[in-house]
Structure formats: C-alpha cells, structure tokens
Design an enzyme around this catalytic site. Structure first.
Site, PDB file in Angstrom:
ATOM      1  N   SER A 107      20.824 -14.685 -40.629  1.00 58.54           N
ATOM      2  CA  SER A 107      21.898 -13.770 -40.959  1.00 58.54           C
ATOM      3  C   SER A 107      22.237 -13.940 -42.448  1.00 58.54           C
ATOM      4  O   SER A 107      22.430 -15.045 -42.920  1.00 58.54           O
ATOM      5  CB  SER A 107      23.105 -14.103 -40.104  1.00 58.54           C
ATOM      6  OG  SER A 107      24.151 -13.273 -40.471  1.00 58.54           O
ATOM      7  N   GLY A 108      22.299 -12.834 -43.167  1.00 62.21           N
ATOM      8  CA  GLY A 108      22.625 -12.885 -44.592  1.00 62.21           C
ATOM      9  C   GLY A 108      21.423 -13.071 -45.491  1.00 62.21           C
ATOM     10  O   GLY A 108      21.555 -13.244 -46.690  1.00 62.21           O
ATOM     11  N   THR A 112      18.939  -6.279 -43.686  1.00 63.03           N
ATOM     12  CA  THR A 112      19.422  -4.897 -43.669  1.00 63.03           C
ATOM     13  C   THR A 112      19.158  -4.230 -45.012  1.00 63.03           C
ATOM     14  O   THR A 112      18.738  -3.082 -45.078  1.00 63.03           O
ATOM     15  CB  THR A 112      20.919  -4.891 -43.320  1.00 63.03           C
ATOM     16  OG1 THR A 112      21.068  -5.625 -42.117  1.00 63.03           O
ATOM     17  CG2 THR A 112      21.435  -3.501 -43.129  1.00 63.03           C
ATOM     18  N   ASN A 157      27.749 -13.643 -43.957  1.00 60.83           N
ATOM     19  CA  ASN A 157      27.425 -12.379 -44.615  1.00 60.83           C
ATOM     20  C   ASN A 157      28.634 -11.456 -44.505  1.00 60.83           C
ATOM     21  O   ASN A 157      29.196 -11.298 -43.434  1.00 60.83           O
ATOM     22  CB  ASN A 157      26.205 -11.765 -43.884  1.00 60.83           C
ATOM     23  CG  ASN A 157      25.731 -10.488 -44.539  1.00 60.83           C
ATOM     24  OD1 ASN A 157      26.379  -9.963 -45.436  1.00 60.83           O
ATOM     25  ND2 ASN A 157      24.596  -9.999 -44.086  1.00 60.83           N
ATOM     26  N   SER A 160      27.561  -8.277 -42.132  1.00 56.99           N
ATOM     27  CA  SER A 160      26.556  -8.753 -41.183  1.00 56.99           C
ATOM     28  C   SER A 160      26.373  -7.736 -40.059  1.00 56.99           C
ATOM     29  O   SER A 160      27.348  -7.240 -39.495  1.00 56.99           O
ATOM     30  CB  SER A 160      27.022 -10.082 -40.619  1.00 56.99           C
ATOM     31  OG  SER A 160      26.087 -10.533 -39.694  1.00 56.99           O
ATOM     32  N   SER A 161      25.121  -7.404 -39.766  1.00 59.81           N
ATOM     33  CA  SER A 161      24.874  -6.471 -38.660  1.00 59.81           C
ATOM     34  C   SER A 161      25.104  -7.237 -37.370  1.00 59.81           C
ATOM     35  O   SER A 161      24.502  -8.270 -37.150  1.00 59.81           O
ATOM     36  CB  SER A 161      23.435  -5.989 -38.683  1.00 59.81           C
ATOM     37  OG  SER A 161      23.014  -5.782 -39.994  1.00 59.81           O
ATOM     38  N   GLY A 387      19.059 -12.200 -37.265  1.00 58.81           N
ATOM     39  CA  GLY A 387      18.233 -13.384 -37.485  1.00 58.81           C
ATOM     40  C   GLY A 387      18.649 -14.511 -36.584  1.00 58.81           C
ATOM     41  O   GLY A 387      19.670 -14.465 -35.890  1.00 58.81           O
ATOM     42  N   GLU A 389      20.269 -17.602 -35.187  1.00 59.10           N
ATOM     43  CA  GLU A 389      21.639 -18.062 -35.454  1.00 59.10           C
ATOM     44  C   GLU A 389      21.880 -19.432 -34.843  1.00 59.10           C
ATOM     45  O   GLU A 389      21.631 -19.629 -33.654  1.00 59.10           O
ATOM     46  CB  GLU A 389      22.646 -17.071 -34.860  1.00 59.10           C
ATOM     47  CG  GLU A 389      23.181 -16.136 -35.903  1.00 59.10           C
ATOM     48  CD  GLU A 389      24.231 -15.178 -35.361  1.00 59.10           C
ATOM     49  OE1 GLU A 389      24.701 -14.370 -36.147  1.00 59.10           O
ATOM     50  OE2 GLU A 389      24.569 -15.254 -34.161  1.00 59.10           O
TER      51      GLU A 389
END
Ligand SMILES: Nc1ncnc2c1ncn2[C@@H]1O[C@H](COP(=O)(O)OP(=O)(O)O)[C@@H](O)[C@H]1O
Ligand SMILES: [Mg+2]
Length: 1165
Positions: A107-108, A112, A157, A160-161, A387, A389
């Site tokens: 994540s981050g 995206t 993030n 973050s999605s 991603g 986690e």
C-alpha cells in the site's frame, strides 16, 4: 535520419537488473538506490518494470516524453513505465494479443498512480476523433469517481485504494478504444463505521461536507461540521495536500462526464448522507418484565431525518432496531435485540448500504463505458489491487487475510507466467533450457484455498455449522487441521515448536506468506465472513420510497424470501479471485512491481531495510536469476549488428547479408570466447554481462574515432563546397563586369565616330560650296572684262576716227560731218550691242548662280538625310540593346508591378484622406505619404477646403447669415482694438435680452415703440456727480435709441439716431461707452450719455450697422481710446481709463476725481 539509441546509453548503474554484476541482494539494492538518487525511478528486470515511488512529481510524464517513447522498442530508451505501456499497446494492436498489466506492491507504493499513467499513455497514443475522445474521457473520468468512494487516507497512503480494481479496456482492430469493463474486489467496508487511529473514512464523506453548497447540504439535512458525525474520525479530518472541496467539484464533474443523470447523483448523495445519519442513531436499554434489556432509540431526531431522506416509515425502522424475526421452516419467531445487538445491526446496515452503493456505482459506470459495437474486441486489462498488508502488533484481521491471499495468487501467476515465458523464449529460439531454483508459493495458496482443508473452507464450514460458533472454535479447528502445514503457526498447535513462542498470542495464528510472516487475530473472522444483515433491516430498506435504496436491497422484497444463507464473504472473494486468475492467464502479462522507498511518504529518502524487505518478498532477485539462467542478455540480431557493427571492418559501415551471419563475423572478429554466447533463431544470447560491457567499452572507444573521422570528412566537404561556391560567384561577377566594360567602350567609339563623320561631311560640303562660289565669280569676271574690252575698243576707234577726221579736215566738212554722224550712229549701234551682250552675260551669271544654289541645296538635303539615317540607326541599336536587356529583367512584369503599386498607393492615399472632417475649422490634413504626390496633395487640400467651406456656407439660413454678418462687423470694429472683444466672440448676439415682446412688465414700453426693437438690454447710466451707475432699460430701433426707467418702464430719453455723432469706448475690457450727440441737435441739450453694459460689443455693432445701412444719415463714428471727453450739459468731462489692481473685483469701477475728471479703473487682465 532516425537516431538509434539504446537502454545502454548514459546508464546510471544498470538500467536492466539482468546486467547486474555480481548479482546479489546487496548489489541489487545498491543499484536501486543509486538510480533512485539520480531520479531514475524505473528499472527493468528483462521486461518487468520496477517502479520506485518518488513521492514528488517528476518531469517525466510530459507529452514530449509520450512522443519519445511512442513506437520505440522496449530496450531502445532508458527504462520507463511508458515503454511498457507502449510495448503492451503495440503488441495488442499489431499482433492481436490481449494484454494485461499487473501492478503489485505494498500500500502506498504507487500502484494506482502507475495504473493511471498507463491509461493516460494509452489514451495519448491511440486513435483520435470525436467519438474516440469521448470514450477515452469517460474511461479516464471513471477514476476520480471510484477514488472518491473507494479511497481513504491511511497511515501508509493519503489516497489509499480500499478496494481492488481490474479494468478491461476494449479496442477495435485499429487500436481505437471502444469502451471498458471495471470489476471491483472486496471494498474494505468496516472503514465506514470505524477507522484506525490517524486514518479517515472514505473521501466522499469529507468531500460532501466541505464541497457541497449550503443548499445541497440543507436538502440532505446535513451539517458542515465533521464533529457532528460519529462515523467520521476527527483526528485527521483535514489532510495536508488534500482539498476536499475542490475534489468534490472534480467528482461531480467526472460523474457528469461519465454519464450520471442529475437525479442519480442526487440519489447517491442522499445515500451517503443516510450513512452519516445512521451513524448518529444511538440506543438505550429499556428493562422488560422478563428481566432482559431491550434496546430503544435514544434520540429520534437523526432517525427521523434519515427516514425522511429515504422515504422510510420511521416506526418500521425503529422496530427493526429492536426486534429480530427468525424464520425457520414456515415458522416465524420474533426476538428482542439488546443494545449491543442493536449497535451491531446498525453498523451492519451502514456497511452493507455503503458497499452495495459502491458496487452499484461500478455497475452504473460500466453501463456508461461499455463498448457499443458487437465486433470482436482486443482487450487490455489493468489490475490495481491492494498490496500486501501487514499491521504491527498482530492487528491483522479478516480483511488483511483476504488481501494477502489475493497477493499470494498474483505472485503465483507471476512466477508461472515469467517462467513460462522464459522457457517459451528458449524453445522458440532453440536454446537449451536449464532448470532454475526458485521459491514457489503454490503451497501457501493451497493452505488458504484448498477446498477440503484450506483455511477459507474451514471458516465457511464453521460458519454454517449448527450450534454455537465463535472465533475460538474456528481457531481450534485450524489448530487441529493445519497443524502440520509448514507455513502455518499457532500457539495451541500440536506442534510443540510454538508452545513457548510469546510473540504468538493465544487468540492468533500466523502464516508465513511469501512476503513474510503475518500474525492474524482471529477475532471477527466468523462475523465478517458471515457478513450478516438482519432480514428485518433489509425488508425495512426495501420499503423505502427511495428507488435506488430499493434496488440495493432486493432481498428485502417479501415476495422473494429466500431462506437459504447467502454465500459467505470468503467464498465470494475466492470465486472472484478464481475468475480473475483465469482471465489473466489468457492474456499476455506485463508487470509493474511497485516499491516504496520509505515509510514517511516523503521524497529523497531511501530506507535500505524497507526496500530490501520488499525486494525479498517480491522475489525480485530470483526473478533476475530466472531471467539470467543461462544467458543474461539477449538481443535481436539486427539491433545487435546495428549497435556493434563498427567494431569489425567487415561489418562496417554496411553488412550485406543476413544479420545473423553479420553478428557471427563480428563476434569472431572481436575474439569473444564461443562459450560466452549462443545463437538463437532471431536473437543472440550473451551469457555474461561482463562480455556485454566489454563490447560496450570497445564501442565507446570506436565511436570516438568515428566521430573524428566524420568531423574530418565533414570539414573537408564544407571547405570544398565553400570554395566552389566562391569560384562560381567570381565567374559570374567577372562576366557581368566584362559585359559592362565592353558596353561602355562601344558607346564611346560610337559617339566618336559620329562626331568625326559629321566633321568630315561638313568639310566636304564646304569644299564643294567654295568651288561653286569660285566658278560663279569667274563667270562674272569674264563678263565684266568683256564689257570693258568692248568699251576700250570703241573708244580707240573713236579716237582714230577723230584723228582721221582732223587729218582729213581738208576733205570735206560735210564728209566730216557725215563721217561724224556715221561714227555716232555706229557708236550708238555698238553701244546697244554692247548693252545686249552685257545683258546676256548678266542672265548667264544669274542662271549659273541658281544652278549652284540648287546644287548646294541638294547636298545639304543629302547630308541631313544621312544624319537622320545615323540617328535612326542609333535608336534602332538602342532598341535592340533594350530588348536584349529586357529579357533579363522582365521589364514587362516590372511595369505591371509598378502600375499596380501606383494604383494601390493612390487607392490607399485616397482612402487615407477619408479621415478628415467636414468642419471648415479643421486645419488638419494628412501628411503627404509620398514625395511624388506633393503637388496633387496640396491642390487636393485646397480644393477640399474650398468645397467644404462652400458646403458649410450652403447650410446657412438668412437669419444666421445676418448674425454672422454682425459678428463680422464686430470683428472689423473691435478686433485687436478693444480687450473686451475676444470674450464676446463666443457669445451669440441675442438682441432682445429683456424679452420685451413677451414680458408683460414691459408691455407699455413695447407699445410705445413705433418700430421693431433691435436690441433691448439693461444698462447702467453713469451719474456724473459721483460716477455711480443707475440701471436703465436701453432699447434700440432702426431710427432711435431709448432709455427708460427700469422699474416703471417710463421713457426717460428717446434720441433719434441722426442726432448721434459718435460713440467712444476704451481699449480695455470694460463695458463703458459714451453716446455723443451732435452739437446743436434737438437732443443735445441734455448732454451726452455715459453708459456701461455687458453687451457693449453688440450694442455698438448694432448702432454702427444701422448707420451703415441707413442711406439718410452719416455713419456713426466709433472712437476707441483710453481717454475721451463727454459733454454733460454745460461741462465737458474727461473720462480716463486706468488699469486697476484686482482688488476692485471683476468689474470696472467709475469714480469721480474732480469736476472735470471721471476715472474708470479696469481690473488688469
Ligand atoms: N510516479 C509517481 N510520481 C509521483 N508521485 C507518485 C508516483 N507514484 C506514487 N506517487 C505518490 O505516492 C502516493 C501513493 O501512490 P498510490 O498509487 O496511491 O499507491 P498505492 O495505490 O500503491 O497504494 C500518491 O498519492 C503519490 O503522491
Ligand atoms: Mg492504490
């Protein structure tokens, strides 16, 4: 010429990890770091792109960059995500291979962003046109909508999605986009009700509250204050760098572009508002007789507002929060809910509502962007999935478990496809395949998804099992069934290994993922998997009048009661992941592996340990090993030959023959050991990066020599070209000069010849004339001599006869006389003869003269003719020369251009004159534009002025003319004589200032007047005694002037104009004037009048005018001087004008000085 570049040019570290030497984890990280420090965030492993998140905007996504990477081979330029996008797009378009782009990372890490970059690149390079652009725009604008509803700020993030996204973009055979399909995976819906510390709820809540207008908020019954809503975490409501209000506008705009109706947008916002309201509903316990507590809604205001918003009956919802109906086999039972259960129900409703709304949005977007045409599509899929986690302290729950499972699957497919591709390439190229060791995570996938004893299967079993089911019973089950699995760890395991492991709490289990160990807390697994929403609630929702709400809860329809349990969350996810994996396997994969350089979300920081961890679990080093197994580097023969052909004389500069043979010759010539390379079908494979670098080194050295050679040849060529140009110019100049010199010389000779010719001709003519004259004179002389001779003869005869007669006197006198007579007679005859002879000779001489003159005339004529011939010849020659000349200089064109230019100039000139006005006062006239127009210009100006004066005069009426005549007369009298005059010029001469005709006050006075009043004004009569003025009415007619009392209108004096002798005024700006009467006239007895008036100029002019027009009397004299005498009864008084200071005010003042002097002081101007 196209410049051939290569990935190998200007490399920082190595652009392709495959070339890393030596290859190990440390050198891998060092290379990444080195490139990251030099802003090179992309690095390849063969065709895989590693992307480091720069956490700042780099200037590498410009339209120029897009052009640079467009239609270039993958290894031609330095590594870039555009190269991958271009490669994928081209093989989709040209080779008809469906593509997928798999983006993975924590994540981050920038997944995206990467997916957006790929989409924007494809949008930029694919076809254009109105329809295509609309499709592109809709595809791109789906992002902001989904990000608003599906993204949130997290610790890792800011954007973050919180859902997985797979988007298929569909293209036609030309490569133009037709539309797309989006699939979403598992929205993290728990975030709706509760957010970890420092994190936020989904963006849309904050965007709505900050960005919506007051009016909209009022309609949604919302308040702008975040703190009023239980579901919004407060500690990080405002995030640096996020402008929620602006984002809200972007989202609304994007929704419009994607094709949402205004009413749909409104419905969506109403549901968002409903979620916020739902969060604010609170419950309190109410004791029942059976001793149990039953829950009741505490403050019904929010409940009421929410029900109003959605059109739900309040009592229905209220009941759904207090009771629960359980149905089993035709039996219905109602049980009460306690407070905790009510809160659980409320949150479940909020979560379900939001996640269903999100799925509806995706479906709605798909409806808009789906491809219209039914033809076969080519597809490019872009997968941006959450991603891996891992939360610290074992805070990982069901969501993390699911996310990590998905990542395991992706890693699996990555391994499979990379290896498969590598192997296929070796087979394709006919190179021997050597097996490679790597970690295959299939075993972990099996642990989770196995249908018999996988973790997900057991969770489902536990959820469906009758009896009491808790998270602990689930963990027990795991402990018994997965105990033996080498990637499963638990404290209560039969496996004694973990009995003393204190890092592993009792309520947790741990899985060794390929990316590291993750500790999962078992609490909530069962609930979350069940994803239970009480049927009473869905039925209440279905009863809403809000149509979107009803759509979202179809199971609430009482007509379609389904007693079967809905599939569990885990089951659904596993199924959709399965579909996804199948889908991906049919496509050609392209990988982007995103790496996060630091945990602080800041630029320029590269944390080795963090990157090392990611590199390790992404298996990147292994990826390089696989890629390098056997041969590190490969290149098509053509590019290899193109790049290194200068290293061998036989291949430089051109190799004629198959590229493969060329490469063979080249490598042999460079004495590269044969075990260092292998020849594939279309590519050369190089075993060791070192060999490649040696080739590169030699190429660099060789390029320097080549550059010198090129420079040398170029300089020689440049000098020679310059010299040839100079030489050619010199020949042209010489030819022109010679021609010019010869022309000059010829002209000189020609004029000299003409001079000489005329001299010779003159001389000849004069000679002939002289000869003729001489002949004429000779003839005249002969005649004269003959006459003289005859005379002499006659006289001599006479003398002889006389002598004879004298001698013969004796003979006879008669004889003598007779002889005498005879002689005289003879003489007479002789004389007549002589005279005749003379006449003949005179006629002869005259005739000779005439002949000579005729001859002379003829000669002159001839000379003239010859002269004319010479001139004509000279002209003809001139004409010939000009004709010749004209050929070179296109005299005709020149004339036309000249005529045209003159015409244009004249046109422009005449148009320019339009700007002048029609006022005769206007002195302006445009400056003459060209010297040659000077004459016409001044003439035109004169003519135009005369004409507009005429026009101006033409408009005058008779009255106006009279007024101007008066003004003219005033000017003749006063101009440059009296200082008052200039100020009067602009004042119109009104004549009747008192309006005597109309004013009833003067009716009597008016009737007393016998003639037409020419002027009526108020004047001051100066009193001689003190110099003060007293007002009087002053009237002027054609025959007299009258002074009357101002108040009564009674006539005080009426003086016939013939009695007026003269008028005196000063030279200054005062209004004093004296009317002097003729001595001895009837009116003179009263004395002269000294008056002052504002309209002095007009009064005097009118008086003067009457004098000039009347035939019966003299003109009235007008004296202008600063000192004059006035007759007052008996005395003559001198009036003297002096310039006084400004202290007297604006008007002149009269003052008596003594008996004989009145002094008027006039303010100095
Ligand atoms: N290529 C890039 N250039 C600049 N900033 C980037 C880039 N990629 C990512 N970022 C920054 O990192 C943040 C997180 O990226 P994002 O793509 O949302 O991560 P992920 O989707 O992997 O969680 C972005 O909001 C952006 O600020
Ligand atoms: Mg993301």
């Amino acid at each position: 010429m196209e410049v051939k570049t290569s990935l190998l040019d200007n490399m920082i570290g190595v652009g392709d990890m495959v070339l890393l030497e030596p290859l190990n984890e440390d050198s891998f990280i060092v290379n990444l770091r080195n490139r990251f420090d030099h802003n090179e965030i992309y690095t390849y492993i063969g065709s895989v792109v590693i992307s480091m998140n720069p956490y700042r905007s780099l200037p590498i996504y410009t339209p120029q960059k897009v052009e640079e990477y467009r239609n270039r081979n993958f290894y031609e330029l330095s590594p870039h995500i555009y190269a991958l996008a271009d490669e994928a797009y081209r093989s989709l378009r040209d080779q008809d291979k469906d593509q997928c782009i798999l983006i993975t990372g924590e994540s981050g890490a920038g997944k995206t962003e990467a997916s957006k970059l790929v989409m924007s690149y494809v949008a930029a390079v694919c076809g254009k046109g109105q329809e295509v652009n609309k499709v592109k725009e809709q595809l791109l604008q789906s992002n902001p909508v989904l990000e608003a509803f599906g993204n949130a700020k997290t610790m890792r993030n800011d954007n973050s999605s919180r859902f997985g996204k797979y988007m298929d973009i569909e293209f036609d055979f030309k490569g133009d986009p037709l539309g797309g399909v989006i699939s979403n995976y598992l929205l993290e819906k728990s975030r709706v009700c509760k957010q970890p510390r420092g994190e936020r709820n989904f963006h849309i809540f904050y965007q709505l509250l900050s960005g919506a207008s007051d009016d909209t908020l009022m309609k949604l019954k919302l308040d702008r204050d975040f703190s009023k809503y239980n579901y919004l975490s407060l500690d990080s409501a405002n995030v640096n760098g996020l402008d929620d209000a602006a984002s809200f506008r972007t989202v609304r705009n994007a929704m419009q572009i994607v094709g949402f109706m205004e009413a749909e947008v409104q419905s969506v916002l109403e549901l968002v508002a409903a979620v916020l309201k739902l969060g604010n509903i609170e419950f309190k316990p109410e004791s029942r007789v059976n001793g149990f507590d039953e829950s009741r809604v505490k403050d019904k205001n929010d409940l009421k507002e929410m029900c109003e918003l959605l059109g739900i009956e309040q009592s229905v919802l209220e009941r759904a929060f207090s009771y629960r109906t359980v149905e089993a086999k035709m039996e219905k039972m109602s049980t009460t809910l306690n407070v905790a259960q009510a809160y659980y129900a409320r949150d479940a409703l909020a979560k379900n509502l939001y996640s269903r709304l999100f799925s509806w949005l995706v479906t709605r977007i798909n409806e808009s962007i789906k491809a219209q045409a039914k033809t076969r599509h080519k597809v490019m899929g872009v997968l941006d999935i959450y991603g891996f986690e891992i939360f610290e302290e074992g805070d990982n729950s069901f969501e993390q478990f699911i996310i990590n499972y998905c990542n395991e699957k992706l890693q699996q497919i990555f391994i499979e496809l990379t290896l498969r591709e590598e192997q296929e390439e070796y087979i394709r190229e006919d190179i021997e395949w050597t097996n490679i060791e790597y970690f295959n995570n299939a075993i972990i996938c099996d642990l989770i998804e196995n249908n018999q004893n996988g973790i997900l299967a057991m969770l489902d079993e536990e959820c469906l099992r009758p009896g009491t089911v808790t998270d602990d019973t689930f963990l027990d089950k795991l402990n018994t069934i997965c105990a033996e699995h080498q990637h499963f760890e638990s404290r209560l395991n039969k496996n004694s290994k973990f009995l003393t492991d204190h890092s592993l709490p009792h309520s947790c289990f741990r899985i060794q993922h390929y990316a590291g160990k993750v500790l999962y807390r078992v609490e909530g697994f069962v609930d979350k998997n069940n994803d239970l929403l009480y049927r009473d609630l869905s039925q209440a929702m279905y009863k809403a009048t809000h149509s979107l709400m009803r759509q979202l809860f179809p199971e609430g329809n009482p007509a379609k009661v389904n007693l079967k349990r809905p599939p569990t969350a885990g089951f659904q996810f596993k199924a959709s992941v399965g579909v996804l994996m199948k889908n991906l396997q049919t496509k050609n994969p392209n990988y982007i592996r995103c790496i996060k350089p630091n945990d602080k979300k800041v630029a320029h920081i590269f944390t080795d340990s963090l990157v090392c961890h990611q590199v390790r679990y992404l298996g990147l080093v292994e990826n390089v090993r696989v890629r390098r197994a056997g041969y590190a580097f490969r290149q098509p023969y053509e590019s290899c030959l193109e790049r290194y052909k200068m290293l061998c004389k036989k291949t430089w500069p051109h190799w004629r023959g198959p590229a493969r043979d060329g490469v063979e010759v080249l490598l042999t010539d460079c004495s590269v050991p044969t075990e260092e390379f292998a020849y594939g079908r279309s590519k050369i494979f190089i075993r060791n990066p070192r060999t490649l670098f040696t080739l590169e080194e030699r190429r660099r050295a060789c390029l320097e020599d080549l550059a010198t050679l090129i420079q040398k040849i170029y300089r020689g060529w440049k000098s020679r070209t310059h010299f040839l140009l100079l030489k050619k110019s010199q020949v042209v100049v010489a030819a022109w000069y010679r021609r010019y010199a010869q022309q000059n010389k010829y002209q000189k000779i020609k004029s000299a010849t003409l001079v000489m010719q005329s001299f010779v001709r003159g001389w000849k003519a004069r000679n002939i004339l002289r000869q003729l004259k001489y002949e004429k004179r000779c003839k005249e002389a002969v005649t004269t001599i003959a006459a003289y001779w005859h005379g002499t003869q006659a006289r001599m005869e006479l003398r002889r006869l006389k002598t004879e007669a004298r001698n013969k006197r004796a003979v006879s006198v008669i004889w003598a006389y007779w002889q005498g007579t005879k002689a005289r007679r003879e003489l007479r005859h002789l004389k007549v003869a002589a005279r005749e002879k003379h006449a003949v000779s005179v006629i002869w001489a005259g005739w000779q003269g005439t002949k000579a003159r005729r001859e002379l005339r003829r000669l002159k004529e001839e000379a003239r003719r010859k002269h004319a011939v010479a001139i004509i010849w000279a002209y003809w020659l001139g004409l010939q020369v000009r004709r010749e000349y004209r050929k070179f200089f296109r005299a005709n064109a020149g004339k036309k251009i000249y005529d045209f230019t003159i015409q244009r100039i004249m046109q422009k000139y005449f148009l320019g004159l339009k700007t002048t006005t029609m006022s005769p006062m206007d002195n302006t006239w445009p400056a003459k534009p060209y010297g040659f127009l000077e004459g016409a210009h001044t003439q035109l100006r004169r003519i135009f002025h005369l004409w507009r004066c005429k026009k101006y005069r033409g408009q005058f009426t008779e009255e106006k003319k009279a007024v101007y005549e008066e003004k003219l007369e005033a000017s003749e009298i006063f101009k440059d004589k009296k200082a008052l005059y200039p100020s009067s010029v602009s004042q119109p001469f009104k004549g009747d200032y008192l309006e005597i005709q109309k004013n009833p006050k003067y009716q009597k006075l008016n009737s007393a007047m016998e003639e037409k009043v020419l002027l009526a004004d108020l004047v001051n009569k100066i009193n001689r005694a003190n110099g003060k003025g007293s007002p009087r009415l002053f009237l002027l007619t054609k025959s007299n002037f009258v002074l009357a009392d101002q108040k009564t209108g009674q006539v005080k004096a009426s003086v016939p104009l013939p009695d007026l002798a003269s008028v005196s005024v000063s030279t200054q700006s005062d209004g004093f004037f004296a009317l002097k009467l003729k001595e001895g006239s009837a009116s003179a007895s009263k004395g002269d009048f000294l008056l002052s008036s504002e309209h002095l100029i007009e009064i005097i002019t009118k008086l003067h005018r009457i004098g000039t027009t009347a035939a019966d009397r003299d003109q009235i004299n007008i004296d202008i001087s600063d000192e004059f005498l006035v007759q007052f009864k008996q005395d003559k008084v001198c009036v003297k004008f002096i310039q006084g200071g400004p202290k007297n005010g604006n008007s002149a003042a009269c003052k008596r000085k003594n008996n004989r002097l009145l002094e008027v002081s006039v303010p100095s101007p």
